[in-house]
Design a protein around this motif. Sequence first.
Motif, PDB file in Angstrom:
ATOM      1  N   ARG A 401       0.178  -2.313  -7.402  1.00 16.56           N
ATOM      2  CA  ARG A 401       0.961  -1.027  -7.213  1.00 16.56           C
ATOM      3  C   ARG A 401      -0.144   0.164  -7.021  1.00 16.56           C
ATOM      4  NH1 ARG A 401       1.982   0.410 -12.052  1.00 16.56           N
ATOM      5  NH2 ARG A 401       0.766   2.465 -11.786  1.00 16.56           N
ATOM      6  N   LEU A 402      -1.153  -0.188  -7.642  1.00 14.94           N
ATOM      7  CA  LEU A 402      -2.253   1.072  -7.454  1.00 14.94           C
ATOM      8  C   LEU A 402      -2.997   0.921  -6.132  1.00 14.94           C
ATOM      9  CD1 LEU A 402      -4.498   0.496 -10.901  1.00 14.94           C
ATOM     10  CD2 LEU A 402      -2.966   2.413 -10.220  1.00 14.94           C
ATOM     11  N   ALA A 403      -3.053  -0.358  -5.580  1.00 15.38           N
ATOM     12  CA  ALA A 403      -3.752  -0.550  -4.175  1.00 15.38           C
ATOM     13  C   ALA A 403      -2.737   0.096  -3.016  1.00 15.38           C
ATOM     14  CB  ALA A 403      -3.831  -1.966  -4.005  1.00 15.38           C
ATOM     15  N   ALA A 404      -1.249   0.035  -3.195  1.00 13.28           N
ATOM     16  CA  ALA A 404      -0.340   0.633  -2.262  1.00 13.28           C
ATOM     17  C   ALA A 404      -0.369   2.120  -2.751  1.00 13.28           C
ATOM     18  CB  ALA A 404       1.062   0.030  -2.637  1.00 13.28           C
ATOM     19  N   GLY A 405      -0.534   2.720  -3.912  1.00  5.99           N
ATOM     20  CA  GLY A 405      -0.324   4.103  -3.905  1.00  5.99           C
ATOM     21  C   GLY A 405      -1.574   4.752  -3.674  1.00  5.99           C
ATOM     22  N   SER A 406      -2.897   3.982  -3.745  1.00 10.37           N
ATOM     23  CA  SER A 406      -3.967   4.819  -3.456  1.00 10.37           C
ATOM     24  C   SER A 406      -4.503   4.449  -2.081  1.00 10.37           C
ATOM     25  CB  SER A 406      -5.094   4.379  -4.286  1.00 10.37           C
ATOM     26  OG  SER A 406      -5.593   2.770  -4.259  1.00 10.37           O
ATOM     27  N   GLY A 407      -3.791   3.445  -1.224  1.00 11.74           N
ATOM     28  CA  GLY A 407      -4.114   3.188   0.248  1.00 11.74           C
ATOM     29  C   GLY A 407      -5.415   2.315   0.128  1.00 11.74           C
ATOM     30  N   ARG A 408      -5.877   1.672  -0.894  1.00 11.29           N
ATOM     31  CA  ARG A 408      -6.913   1.095  -0.850  1.00 11.29           C
ATOM     32  C   ARG A 408      -6.751  -0.471  -1.041  1.00 11.29           C
ATOM     33  NH1 ARG A 408      -9.836   3.429   1.705  1.00 11.29           N
ATOM     34  NH2 ARG A 408     -11.505   2.093   1.403  1.00 11.29           N
ATOM     35  N   PRO A 409      -7.692  -1.270  -0.371  1.00  8.91           N
ATOM     36  CA  PRO A 409      -7.341  -2.817  -0.642  1.00  8.91           C
ATOM     37  C   PRO A 409      -7.261  -3.143  -2.080  1.00  8.91           C
ATOM     38  CG  PRO A 409      -9.009  -2.368   0.991  1.00  8.91           C
ATOM     39  CD  PRO A 409      -9.009  -1.041   0.345  1.00  8.91           C
ATOM     40  N   ILE A 410      -6.642  -4.395  -2.238  1.00  5.89           N
ATOM     41  CA  ILE A 410      -6.422  -4.836  -3.732  1.00  5.89           C
ATOM     42  C   ILE A 410      -7.867  -5.355  -4.110  1.00  5.89           C
ATOM     43  CG2 ILE A 410      -5.832  -7.050  -2.834  1.00  5.89           C
ATOM     44  CD1 ILE A 410      -4.515  -5.388  -6.019  1.00  5.89           C
ATOM     45  N   VAL A 411      -8.714  -5.691  -3.188  1.00  4.94           N
ATOM     46  CA  VAL A 411      -9.850  -6.148  -3.439  1.00  4.94           C
ATOM     47  C   VAL A 411     -10.809  -5.289  -4.197  1.00  4.94           C
ATOM     48  CG1 VAL A 411     -12.208  -7.062  -2.589  1.00  4.94           C
ATOM     49  CG2 VAL A 411     -10.081  -8.098  -1.864  1.00  4.94           C
ATOM     50  N   GLU A 412     -10.778  -4.029  -3.626  1.00  8.78           N
ATOM     51  CA  GLU A 412     -11.389  -2.773  -3.893  1.00  8.78           C
ATOM     52  C   GLU A 412     -10.943  -2.268  -5.340  1.00  8.78           C
ATOM     53  OE1 GLU A 412     -12.166   1.656  -2.088  1.00  8.78           O
ATOM     54  OE2 GLU A 412     -12.207   0.064  -0.819  1.00  8.78           O
TER      55      GLU A 412
END
Length: 481
Positions: A401-412
């Motif tokens: 959810r954080l990756a989607a909300g921030s627009g950053r890859p899940i790896v990051e």
Amino acid sequence: MAFEGLTERLQKAMEKLRRKPKVTEADLRETMREIRLALLEADVNFKVVKDFVKKVREEAAGAEVLKGLNPAQQIVKIVNDQLTQLMGEEAVPLNKAAHIPTVIMMVGLQGAGKTTTAGKLALRLKNEEHARPLFIAADVYRPAAITQLQQVAKQIDVPVFEKGTDVDPVEIVREGMEVAKQNHNDYVIIDTAGRLQIDEQLMDELANIKELVHPDEILLVIDAMTGQNAVNTAQGFDDKLNITGVVLTKLDGDTRGGAAMSIRAVTGKPIKFVGEGEKMEDLDVFHPDRMASRILGMGDMMTLIEKAQKNFDEEQAQETMDKMRENTFDYNDFLAQMDQVTKMGPLENVLKMMPGMANNPALKNINLDPKQFAHIRAIVLSMTPEERENPDLMNPSRRRRLAAGSGRPIVEVNRMIKQFNQMRKMMKQVTNGNMNGMQNLFGGQMPGGKMGQMAMNRMARKMKKDKQKRIKKLRKLRKKH
């Protein structure tokens, strides 16, 4: 960053000496050769280099040095002392008038950063002296010069006196001075015209302004990236105007830094300020001893401490230390600390002020891209209040959810959370007196070599004693109750 190449060359030369059990005359000659080449490559004036090497050799060639204890360390000290002397020995403050206003003329060639530096200086005076400065826009030739000054002034809330581009600059200054006296301004900063090169018309105009206002300071603004031309420019302006000081700009850029080491020696005029960034706060007093220390890779702890004192709230810092010690440091605290650190300037520059970190391999492996801070902020701000307060809640679904909300890859996202947890663990160890965490941070190599290791060990011992005192105090309180 200025002086990087010079620092690396000088450190290598000194390291060769440190590895030798005994320093001979031949070793000294080789070291002097390395120093001479390093200074010339850094674009230091040839005559200045010649005199500098001669002085170092004369001091270091004595039998007392070569036959004494730790000759390598003594030679490093001699080089440090001579570098400090070359750049002026001590910081020189602004000249001030006996009665207000103090008048400062900003002079220099086009593109050196006069207008921006004028704004930085005015902001510094406002913040440190609660002064009420006034700008006088005396550059009527460069397109949009007055508009640029007005934009700079608006950022820092300082008034500008201007009469457009159809009035003689000397008349503008005359009327501006009258306004300053009426309004009881503490400082008047005159933004004068520049040229692409020194010419008689420019110098005559500046001389006329000088004769009119008898300025307390004539600050020559020089772009440090111009190298040897900076010294020629300084000589030209000094011959005509008898400047009182120099401001070096763009010292944070890809420059060899030789101008800083040549100007004082050639002109005899002090460097009073240096600009090391694009923000209006990025104007620092020039301290020759601190700059010499940085050039030799020994860090600049005094400047680092001063920056920290300006940007860190003492009460908040103590609260953060307590949270680290108790392992309750959360993402809200992390965000607050990140904001305070970024106020100190580029992280790379901050780290290089630590002893031994100027060319530390561990530093080179750290990704210091400023965009990373924005990405981290986006990830943290995508968390719910509950998640920020409880870092252990970060399960896989929340991370997606954080990756989607921030627009950053899940790896990051995963990497940021892992780094946060490692940092929290390390800081808990450090605040409890265990320095293993700090060693892990630098890949097993402590900043500053043996000196850095000793400093860190002292800090660890102090923390351990503080911890023992707290425990004794708690035990006494328990017994009383």
